[in-house]
Design a protein around this motif. Structure first.
Motif, PDB file in Angstrom:
ATOM      1  N   LEU A   1       0.858  -1.181   0.000  1.00 15.17           N
ATOM      2  CA  LEU A   1       0.000   0.000   0.000  1.00 15.17           C
ATOM      3  C   LEU A   1       0.893   1.229   0.000  1.00 15.17           C
ATOM      4  N   MET A   2       0.843   1.986  -1.079  1.00 18.88           N
ATOM      5  CA  MET A   2       1.698   3.164  -1.220  1.00 18.88           C
ATOM      6  C   MET A   2       0.842   4.413  -1.365  1.00 18.88           C
ATOM      7  N   VAL A   3       1.383   5.520  -0.895  1.00 19.11           N
ATOM      8  CA  VAL A   3       0.699   6.807  -0.990  1.00 19.11           C
ATOM      9  C   VAL A   3       1.549   7.713  -1.882  1.00 19.11           C
ATOM     10  N   GLU A   4       0.920   8.292  -2.895  1.00 12.70           N
ATOM     11  CA  GLU A   4       1.604   9.198  -3.812  1.00 12.70           C
ATOM     12  C   GLU A   4       1.029  10.612  -3.636  1.00 12.70           C
ATOM     13  N   PRO A   5       1.774  11.505  -2.944  1.00 11.98           N
ATOM     14  CA  PRO A   5       1.251  12.841  -2.720  1.00 11.98           C
ATOM     15  C   PRO A   5       1.656  13.837  -3.823  1.00 11.98           C
TER      16      PRO A   5
END
Length: 115
Positions: free
Chosen positions: A106-110
């Motif tokens: 699970l990755m977050v790309e801001p």
């Protein structure tokens, strides 16, 4: 008047008949498809490594009832297969806190344009 009624009846009958033929043809074609329980097909299809699947989402902040529904959805996606990864497009800190528990799945790309 009688002739037009007879033409209408023949037209409706031909539509019903062609529908029946198409349904019968589809059942016949479906029966001719290979069986996935067949070892030859299973060995051929699943001999290679499983494909990777990425799910992209732009969630709202992980707060309140919306946040709990979103977290449930993401957990269910990740529970489908170990080959699935989820990428969240958000800048909200709650997403980073939520993603910490899942590691690289699970990755977050801001760094995207939210305008």
């Amino acid at each position: 008047m009688k002739l037009s009624m007879k033409v209408l009846q023949v037209g409706v009958l031909s539509i019903w008949l062609s529908g029946f033929i198409f349904i019968a043809l589809s059942f016949y074609a479906t029966r001719k498809l290979p069986n996935f329980n067949d070892d030859r097909i299973s060995h051929h299809l699943f001999n290679h490594s499983a494909p990777k699947i990425a799910i992209f989402s732009a969630p709202a902040p992980f707060t309140g009832s919306v946040g709990s529904r979103q977290s449930l959805a993401i957990r269910s996606w990740l529970g489908l297969s170990p080959q699935i990864t989820v990428l969240l497009f958000t800048q909200h800190p709650s997403a980073f806190a939520f993603a910490r528990d899942f590691g690289s799945r699970l990755m977050v790309e801001p760094n995207i344009d939210f305008t």
